[in-house]
Design an enzyme around this catalytic site. Structure first.
Site, PDB file in Angstrom:
ATOM      1  N   ALA A 174       0.866  -1.177   0.000  1.00 42.57           N
ATOM      2  CA  ALA A 174       0.000   0.000   0.000  1.00 42.57           C
ATOM      3  C   ALA A 174       0.903   1.227   0.000  1.00 42.57           C
ATOM      4  CB  ALA A 174      -0.872  -0.016   1.246  1.00 42.57           C
ATOM      5  N   GLY A 179       0.676  -5.083   0.790  1.00 42.03           N
ATOM      6  CA  GLY A 179      -0.507  -5.179  -0.072  1.00 42.03           C
ATOM      7  C   GLY A 179      -0.209  -5.834  -1.411  1.00 42.03           C
ATOM      8  N   GLU A 205      -0.364  -9.461  -0.681  1.00 40.93           N
ATOM      9  CA  GLU A 205      -1.791  -9.772  -0.483  1.00 40.93           C
ATOM     10  C   GLU A 205      -2.557  -9.767  -1.806  1.00 40.93           C
ATOM     11  OE1 GLU A 205      -1.798  -6.623   2.525  1.00 40.93           O
ATOM     12  OE2 GLU A 205      -2.951  -7.979   3.788  1.00 40.93           O
ATOM     13  N   GLU A 250       4.583  -5.118   7.098  1.00 41.41           N
ATOM     14  CA  GLU A 250       3.791  -4.094   7.808  1.00 41.41           C
ATOM     15  C   GLU A 250       4.273  -3.877   9.239  1.00 41.41           C
ATOM     16  OE1 GLU A 250       2.515  -6.598   6.025  1.00 41.41           O
ATOM     17  OE2 GLU A 250       0.951  -5.823   4.694  1.00 41.41           O
TER      18      GLU A 250
HETATM   19  N1  COA Z   1       4.601   3.222  -0.476  1.00 45.54           N
HETATM   20  C1  COA Z   1       4.991   4.417  -0.949  1.00 45.54           C
HETATM   21  N2  COA Z   1       6.154   4.587  -1.623  1.00 45.54           N
HETATM   22  C2  COA Z   1       6.914   3.491  -1.804  1.00 45.54           C
HETATM   23  C3  COA Z   1       6.579   2.239  -1.332  1.00 45.54           C
HETATM   24  C4  COA Z   1       5.348   2.118  -0.639  1.00 45.54           C
HETATM   25  N3  COA Z   1       4.895   0.948  -0.158  1.00 45.54           N
HETATM   26  N4  COA Z   1       7.546   1.362  -1.643  1.00 45.54           N
HETATM   27  C5  COA Z   1       8.473   2.063  -2.320  1.00 45.54           C
HETATM   28  N5  COA Z   1       8.096   3.346  -2.422  1.00 45.54           N
HETATM   29  C6  COA Z   1       8.803   4.437  -3.081  1.00 45.54           C
HETATM   30  C7  COA Z   1       9.996   4.907  -2.264  1.00 45.54           C
HETATM   31  O1  COA Z   1       9.588   5.795  -1.236  1.00 45.54           O
HETATM   32  C8  COA Z   1      10.825   5.568  -3.341  1.00 45.54           C
HETATM   33  O2  COA Z   1      10.263   6.817  -3.646  1.00 45.54           O
HETATM   34  P1  COA Z   1      11.229   8.126  -3.820  1.00 45.54           P
HETATM   35  O3  COA Z   1      12.123   7.743  -4.983  1.00 45.54           O
HETATM   36  O4  COA Z   1      10.267   9.219  -4.137  1.00 45.54           O
HETATM   37  O5  COA Z   1      11.984   8.272  -2.524  1.00 45.54           O
HETATM   38  C9  COA Z   1      10.570   4.675  -4.565  1.00 45.54           C
HETATM   39  O6  COA Z   1       9.360   3.987  -4.306  1.00 45.54           O
HETATM   40  C10 COA Z   1      11.664   3.642  -4.789  1.00 45.54           C
HETATM   41  O7  COA Z   1      11.819   2.891  -3.595  1.00 45.54           O
HETATM   42  P2  COA Z   1      13.218   2.725  -2.812  1.00 45.54           P
HETATM   43  O8  COA Z   1      12.913   2.478  -1.373  1.00 45.54           O
HETATM   44  O9  COA Z   1      14.110   3.856  -3.136  1.00 45.54           O
HETATM   45  O10 COA Z   1      13.768   1.406  -3.524  1.00 45.54           O
HETATM   46  P3  COA Z   1      14.818   0.362  -2.916  1.00 45.54           P
HETATM   47  O11 COA Z   1      15.197  -0.532  -4.028  1.00 45.54           O
HETATM   48  O12 COA Z   1      15.881   1.058  -2.142  1.00 45.54           O
HETATM   49  O13 COA Z   1      13.941  -0.488  -1.834  1.00 45.54           O
HETATM   50  C11 COA Z   1      12.007  -1.708  -1.079  1.00 45.54           C
HETATM   51  C12 COA Z   1      12.885  -1.298  -2.287  1.00 45.54           C
HETATM   52  C13 COA Z   1      10.807  -2.450  -1.642  1.00 45.54           C
HETATM   53  C14 COA Z   1      12.790  -2.645  -0.155  1.00 45.54           C
HETATM   54  C15 COA Z   1      11.564  -0.446  -0.298  1.00 45.54           C
HETATM   55  O14 COA Z   1      11.031   0.488  -1.210  1.00 45.54           O
HETATM   56  C16 COA Z   1      10.514  -0.698   0.746  1.00 45.54           C
HETATM   57  O15 COA Z   1      10.836  -1.202   1.826  1.00 45.54           O
HETATM   58  N6  COA Z   1       9.242  -0.342   0.458  1.00 45.54           N
HETATM   59  C17 COA Z   1       8.184  -0.429   1.404  1.00 45.54           C
HETATM   60  C18 COA Z   1       7.701  -1.840   1.514  1.00 45.54           C
HETATM   61  C19 COA Z   1       6.595  -1.945   2.557  1.00 45.54           C
HETATM   62  O16 COA Z   1       6.799  -1.694   3.720  1.00 45.54           O
HETATM   63  N7  COA Z   1       5.397  -2.321   2.094  1.00 45.54           N
HETATM   64  C20 COA Z   1       4.271  -2.512   2.951  1.00 45.54           C
HETATM   65  C21 COA Z   1       3.477  -1.264   3.067  1.00 45.54           C
HETATM   66  S1  COA Z   1       2.060  -1.549   4.117  1.00 45.54           S
END
Ligand code: COA
Length: 283
Positions: free
Chosen positions: A85, A131, A134, A154
């Protein structure tokens, strides 16, 4: 979302349909397979309000368009299926609106996918987190690319899954593995997910859509009426709405505490969270 009247032809019927132009999705229809691609690669295809609304409309199209015999859900780019999400939308939520967010997503997208009368398959092409995991679990089955990663992170935000994860993951991998995955928030590889029973087949990324379509082409040779009943009947196995409702309430309750504010702020500020409730539990 833009509605355009158009005529398209299928081997089954010739009729007029509404073609919907989406802002966050790409869609295509080929050999009666409707491919829905979530298209926010710069945000790793995170599910914001617009994606949820457009996915709901796209799933309605799967239900209603007789030219569509099955569907694939995938993500744009080579890095991510859906990274969860959209965390930036969590900042304003409280217990009430948190519960409403989970309920809306479950009712208008996740449950609708699971109970669709036609097969909807997830082609997971990278991160399937929160999400995103999911969403894949709500589909009728999952084909994954070798680089795919699955997880329910989460807990790192002071949250629990809210789009059916505690229920569908437990059903697929069993209680103990679900407990470990959801408590640790760890990511697992596509191969591990296959071994856990989440993923049916792991294929090279460049073959992901072709392999998924090949399976659907086999299903297209079977009775559509029987396929609908297979979905209904298998979904009816040991499945209660009570579990999903409980999860929706608990997800909303997370927003009544302080941890979620800290977890969401820490993610957006690109730092590690410090959860106060850990200190109060320790004493
Ligand atoms: N919601 C909003 N933005 C998200 C996102 C999410 N769930 N997942 C990634 N993004 C965004 C990042 O904030 C970043 O945006 P920016 O460039 O404007 O800063 C962009 O997507 C790229 O992500 P980034 O974190 O730079 O990539 P990465 O390769 O370093 O890491 C992940 C990849 C997937 C490990 C990391 O993005 C992450 O942990 N995301 C969240 C996952 C999560 O907690 N999901 C459950 C949500 S309930």
């Amino acid at each position: 979302m833009l509605h355009v009247w158009n005529t398209h032809h299928s081997p089954f019927t010739t009729h007029t349909n509404i073609i919907i132009m989406y802002q966050t999705l790409l869609t295509s229809l080929e050999n009666n397979i409707y491919t829905i691609t979530i298209n926010r690669p710069e945000k790793l295809n995170a599910l914001n309000k617009m994606v949820i609304e457009e996915l709901s409309a796209a799933i309605d199209t799967v239900y209603n368009d007789p030219a569509i015999q099955s569907a694939i859900i995938t993500g744009a780019g080579e890095k991510s299926f859906v990274a969860g999400a959209d965390i930036s939308e969590f900042k304003q939520l409280d217990a009430h609106s948190g519960e409403a967010l989970a309920r809306k997503g479950q009712v208008t997208v996740f449950d609708k996918i699971e109970n669709a009368p036609k097969p909807i398959i997830a082609a997971v092409n990278g991160f399937a987190l929160g999400g995103g995991c999911e969403l894949a679990l709500a589909c009728h089955f999952i084909i994954a690319s070798e680089n795919a990663k699955f997880g329910q992170p989460e807990v790192n935000l002071g949250l629990i899954p809210g789009y059916g994860g505690t229920q569908r993951l437990t059903q697929l991998v069993g209680k103990n593995r679900a407990m470990q995955l959801i408590m640790t928030g760890e990511m697992i590889t596509a191969k591990d997910a296959e071994q856990y029973g989440m993923v049916n087949k792991v294929v090279p990324l460049e073959k992901l859509l072709d392999e998924t379509k090949a399976i659907l082409q086999v299903i297209h040779t079977k009775s559509p009426a029987a396929i609908t009943k297979i979905i209904e009947t298998i979904n009816n196995f040991d499945h209660t709405q009570q579990g999903y409702d409980f999860e929706i309430r608990k997800f909303g309750e997370c927003f009544a505490g302080e941890d979620v504010q800290e977890g969401v702020a820490a993610f957006l500020e690109k730092r590690k969270p410090v959860f106060k409730s850990i200190l109060s539990v320790k004493s």
